[in-house]
Design a protein around this motif. Structure first.
Motif, short mmCIF file in Angstrom:
data_model
loop_
_atom_site.label_atom_id
_atom_site.label_comp_id
_atom_site.label_asym_id
_atom_site.label_seq_id
_atom_site.Cartn_x
_atom_site.Cartn_y
_atom_site.Cartn_z
N UNK A 1 0.88 -1.17 0.00
CA UNK A 1 0.00 0.00 0.00
C UNK A 1 0.91 1.22 0.00
N UNK A 2 0.83 2.03 -1.06
CA UNK A 2 1.76 3.14 -1.27
C UNK A 2 0.97 4.45 -1.34
N UNK A 3 1.19 5.33 -0.35
CA UNK A 3 0.44 6.58 -0.25
C UNK A 3 1.36 7.77 -0.45
N UNK A 4 0.90 8.75 -1.25
CA UNK A 4 1.68 9.98 -1.51
C UNK A 4 3.09 9.61 -1.97
N UNK A 5 3.14 8.67 -2.91
CA UNK A 5 4.41 8.06 -3.25
C UNK A 5 5.05 8.58 -4.53
N UNK A 6 6.18 7.95 -4.83
CA UNK A 6 6.98 8.32 -6.00
C UNK A 6 7.96 7.21 -6.31
N UNK A 7 8.46 7.23 -7.55
CA UNK A 7 9.52 6.31 -7.94
C UNK A 7 10.87 6.99 -7.91
N UNK A 8 10.87 8.28 -8.18
CA UNK A 8 12.07 9.10 -8.03
C UNK A 8 11.61 10.55 -7.97
N UNK A 9 12.39 11.44 -7.38
CA UNK A 9 11.94 12.83 -7.25
C UNK A 9 11.92 13.55 -8.59
N UNK A 10 10.84 14.31 -8.83
CA UNK A 10 10.78 15.15 -10.01
C UNK A 10 11.46 16.49 -9.71
N UNK A 11 11.49 17.37 -10.68
CA UNK A 11 12.23 18.63 -10.52
C UNK A 11 11.65 19.49 -9.39
N UNK A 12 10.32 19.51 -9.27
CA UNK A 12 9.70 20.32 -8.22
C UNK A 12 10.07 19.79 -6.84
N UNK A 13 10.05 18.48 -6.68
CA UNK A 13 10.42 17.92 -5.38
C UNK A 13 11.90 18.14 -5.08
N UNK A 14 12.74 18.02 -6.09
CA UNK A 14 14.17 18.29 -5.86
C UNK A 14 14.39 19.72 -5.36
N UNK A 15 13.66 20.67 -5.94
CA UNK A 15 13.77 22.06 -5.47
C UNK A 15 13.30 22.18 -4.03
N UNK A 16 12.22 21.49 -3.69
CA UNK A 16 11.73 21.52 -2.31
C UNK A 16 12.73 20.88 -1.35
N UNK A 17 13.36 19.79 -1.77
CA UNK A 17 14.35 19.13 -0.93
C UNK A 17 15.56 20.02 -0.71
N UNK A 18 15.95 20.81 -1.72
CA UNK A 18 17.03 21.78 -1.55
C UNK A 18 16.71 22.74 -0.41
N UNK A 19 15.50 23.31 -0.46
CA UNK A 19 15.10 24.26 0.57
C UNK A 19 14.97 23.57 1.92
N UNK A 20 14.38 22.39 1.95
CA UNK A 20 14.22 21.59 3.16
C UNK A 20 15.56 21.43 3.87
N UNK A 21 16.56 20.92 3.12
CA UNK A 21 17.86 20.64 3.73
C UNK A 21 18.61 21.92 4.11
N UNK A 22 18.47 22.98 3.32
CA UNK A 22 19.13 24.24 3.63
C UNK A 22 18.61 24.82 4.95
N UNK A 23 17.31 24.87 5.11
CA UNK A 23 16.73 25.43 6.33
C UNK A 23 17.11 24.61 7.55
N UNK A 24 17.10 23.29 7.42
CA UNK A 24 17.46 22.46 8.56
C UNK A 24 18.94 22.56 8.89
N UNK A 25 19.79 22.65 7.86
CA UNK A 25 21.22 22.80 8.10
C UNK A 25 21.52 24.11 8.83
#
Length: 260
Positions: free
Chosen positions: A111-135
Motif C-alpha cells: 500500500x503506497x500513499x503519496x508516493x513516487x519512484x524518483x523525485x521530479x524537478x519540483x520535489x528536488x527544489x523543495x528538498x534543496x530548501x528543506x535541507x538548507x533550512x534544517x542545516x
C-alpha cells in the motif's frame, strides 16, 4: 559498508504481518498514530522509526533507500515476521518498493500513499530548501515551508487565524533530528527499474491536493506496477492529519479484499 542500524521498533496486535515505512521528516507516531489501532486490530504491526526519528539515533554517514530497506527487513526478522504487507508513505513508498524488489518471497502486498519512484524537478527544489533550512537550524522557516507544501490549501486555510502561530510552533517543535538525512535519501532514490517486477497486490493512494509530492507521481506508480489498484484522497501530503478516517478505510478495505 555502512552497518545496518537497529531501529527503535514497536510491535502491536496479532495476525498477518504489516510492516510500516514512514515518510521523511516524520516517524511512526506522526505518520501512523491515527490509524495504528485499526491496523493492529487484525494484524501484527511492526513499526520501525528510521535513524533520526523516534528513539532511533542518527547515523553519521546519512541515509539511502537501500540502507533503509535492509534495516526494515532486519526489524521484520527481529519481530519474527516471515511474510508481510508493506504500508509505505512518501519516502516509505520508495523503501517499500525496494524491499519488495529485493525480497519478493516475503512481501505479500503493498500500500503506497503519496508516493513516487524518483523525485521530479519540483520535489528536488523543495528538498534543496528543506535541507538548507534544517542545516541552518531555522526550524521556524522550515515549519512555514512544511505548512505551505505539506498541507492542503483547504486544511491550512481552515486553521483559525489566532491559532496559526501555535500551529507553526508545534510543527517546528516536532521536527526529528534526522529530517535532513531522510530528505537526502529521497533526493538520490530511483526505484523506476523495480516497478515492472512487482507482482503482489498493490494499492496506490494519491493525495490530490499535494504540492510537495505531486499526485502525478502516484499515477506513474499505478501505471507501471502490474495490476496495481489506484485510489485518491482529496488531501495534501499528510492524509493522517487531514483525512485519517478516509485513509484508514481505503487501507483496511484493500487488506480485507485481498486477504492480506
Amino acid at each position: 559498508m555502512t552497518r545496518i542500524p537497529a531501529l527503535s521498533t514497536s510491535v502491536t496486535g496479532s495476525g498477518p504481518g504489516l510492516l510500516l515505512a514512514h515518510g521523511a521528516g516524520g516517524g511512526i507516531e506522526g505518520n501512523y498514530a491515527p490509524i495504528l489501532p485499526a491496523l493492529a486490530a487484525a494484524h501484527t504491526v511492526v513499526a520501525p522509526d528510521y535513524p533520526g526519528s523516534g528513539a532511533t539515533p542518527r547515523l553519521p554517514d546519512g541515509l539511502t533507500v537501500d540502507l533503509l530497506a535492509d534495516a526494515l527487513i532486519a526489524e521484520a526478522d527481529r519481530a519474527g515476521l516471515e511474510t508481510f504487507t508493506l504500508i509505505g508513505y512518501s519516502l516509505g513508498t520508495l523503501v517499500s518498493v525496494r524491499v519488495a524488489a529485493r525480497h519478493p518471497e516475503r512481501v505479500r502486498g503493498l500500500v503506497l500513499t503519496a508516493g513516487l519512484a524518483r523525485p521530479d524537478n519540483r520535489l528536488l527544489a523543495s528538498l534543496d530548501l528543506w535541507q538548507k533550512l534544517l542545516a541552518e537550524g531555522d526550524t521556524q522557516s522550515f515549519a512555514r515551508f512544511v505548512a505551505l507544501s505539506g498541507f492542503g490549501e483547504d486544511f491550512y486555510n481552515a486553521v483559525p487565524r489566532d491559532q496559526v502561530g501555535p500551529f507553526l510552533d508545534q510543527i517546528a517543535a516536532t521536527v526529528p533530528p534526522g529530517a535532513g538525512d531522510q530528505a537526502g535519501a529521497v533526493r538520490f532514490a530511483d526505484t523506476t527499474a523495480d516497478l515492472a517486477g512487482i507482482s503482489v497486490p498493490t494499492l496506490i493512494i494519491a493525495t490530490t491536493q499535494d504540492t510537495l509530492v505531486s499526485p502525478a507521481n502516484s499515477r506513474y506508480l499505478a501505471d507501471r506496477i502490474p495490476s496495481a489498484e489506484y485510489a485518491e484522497i482529496a488531501t495534501g501530503h499528510v492524509p493522517m492529519a487531514e483525512r485519517p478516517e478516509e485513509w484508514q478505510k481505503l487501507i483496511k478495505d484493500f487488506l480485507e479484499r485481498k486477504g492480506l
